[in-house]
Design an enzyme around this catalytic site. Sequence first.
Site, PDB file in Angstrom:
ATOM      1  N   MET A 145       5.296  -3.211   4.847  1.00 27.66           N
ATOM      2  CA  MET A 145       5.478  -3.585   3.707  1.00 27.66           C
ATOM      3  C   MET A 145       4.344  -3.087   2.912  1.00 27.66           C
ATOM      4  O   MET A 145       3.137  -3.293   3.257  1.00 27.66           O
ATOM      5  CB  MET A 145       5.635  -5.085   3.443  1.00 27.66           C
ATOM      6  N   ASP A 146       4.714  -2.302   1.949  1.00 27.04           N
ATOM      7  CA  ASP A 146       3.485  -1.969   0.926  1.00 27.04           C
ATOM      8  C   ASP A 146       3.023  -2.923   0.110  1.00 27.04           C
ATOM      9  O   ASP A 146       3.489  -3.903  -0.011  1.00 27.04           O
ATOM     10  CB  ASP A 146       4.243  -0.769  -0.067  1.00 27.04           C
ATOM     11  N   LYS A 147       1.793  -2.646  -0.420  1.00 28.60           N
ATOM     12  CA  LYS A 147       1.091  -3.702  -0.823  1.00 28.60           C
ATOM     13  C   LYS A 147       1.592  -4.215  -2.280  1.00 28.60           C
ATOM     14  O   LYS A 147       1.242  -5.555  -2.401  1.00 28.60           O
ATOM     15  CB  LYS A 147      -0.269  -3.319  -1.249  1.00 28.60           C
ATOM     16  N   THR A 155       4.877  -4.822  -2.753  1.00 27.00           N
ATOM     17  CA  THR A 155       5.995  -5.542  -2.310  1.00 27.00           C
ATOM     18  C   THR A 155       5.708  -7.038  -1.947  1.00 27.00           C
ATOM     19  O   THR A 155       4.788  -7.196  -1.298  1.00 27.00           O
ATOM     20  CB  THR A 155       6.883  -4.981  -1.076  1.00 27.00           C
TER      21      THR A 155
END
Length: 280
Positions: free
Chosen positions: A147-149, A151
Amino acid sequence: MSRSDSNNDKKASGRQGGTFRKKSHARGNAPIRKRTEAKAPSDPNVMRLNRYVANSGVCSRRDADIYISAGNVTVNGKPITEMGYKVKLTDEVKFDGRLLNPEKKEYVLLNKPKDFVTSPKDERGKRTVASLISSASKSKLSVVGRMDKNTTGLLLFTNDGEMTKRLTKPKNGLRKIYHVELNKNLRGEDLIKIKEGISIDDSVVRVDDVSFIENSPKREVGIELKSTRNKIVRRIFEELEYEVIKLDRVVYAGLTKKDLPRGHWRHLTPQEVINLGMIK
């Protein structure tokens, strides 16, 4: 007999040579307690065989005793039927020929805040999600998926390698729902395009459902899909020339954010673990 005769007969005081003594609760007359020797600390590298088997996820301790007595469990190649038998963590323990791992399986659900990365370490000093669950377990837990930062939302952590493989493999049918906020209202025709499938990198991305969120502006959308492709939700909307302002994962494999504030974590219930185990 007068009162004085009665007192003389019993000679209430020991100083007067009598045998009658009143009970005393003074500290000096308290019964002497026997000193108990301190128990030696248990060896963390040794455990009972039934616990070893139970921790591996095969069965409960009670059922493990049954399997052990039946000869289903071997230690370093030899069948062990003795109840209470202890093994070392370095021993090779097998159940019906399958090698066991005695580390108890743990599952932790986090409601991830923004600006935390999912990589184990970040050389640039960025905050990691691992720091948010550091007190959840003594075992080393790894994040399931990525999960990208920017999100937010649900992230699962576990030390169950087999489950991690099942949940992250493509086309596993894992249900995920996101709350998306765009930089502008989503056009009706673009909503239809997403429902019909968007081509990204020469591959069509199918979603299970997409709709406007009730009683919210048209720039807020709910989208459900099973794709495991990296940053796929953002890429869907970017393909249609929208910018994703906020992205929040609100459902993951049947797990929800109910009673789980942002930045907090909880252990999964036994039933939730069973449900995840049914995903192939």
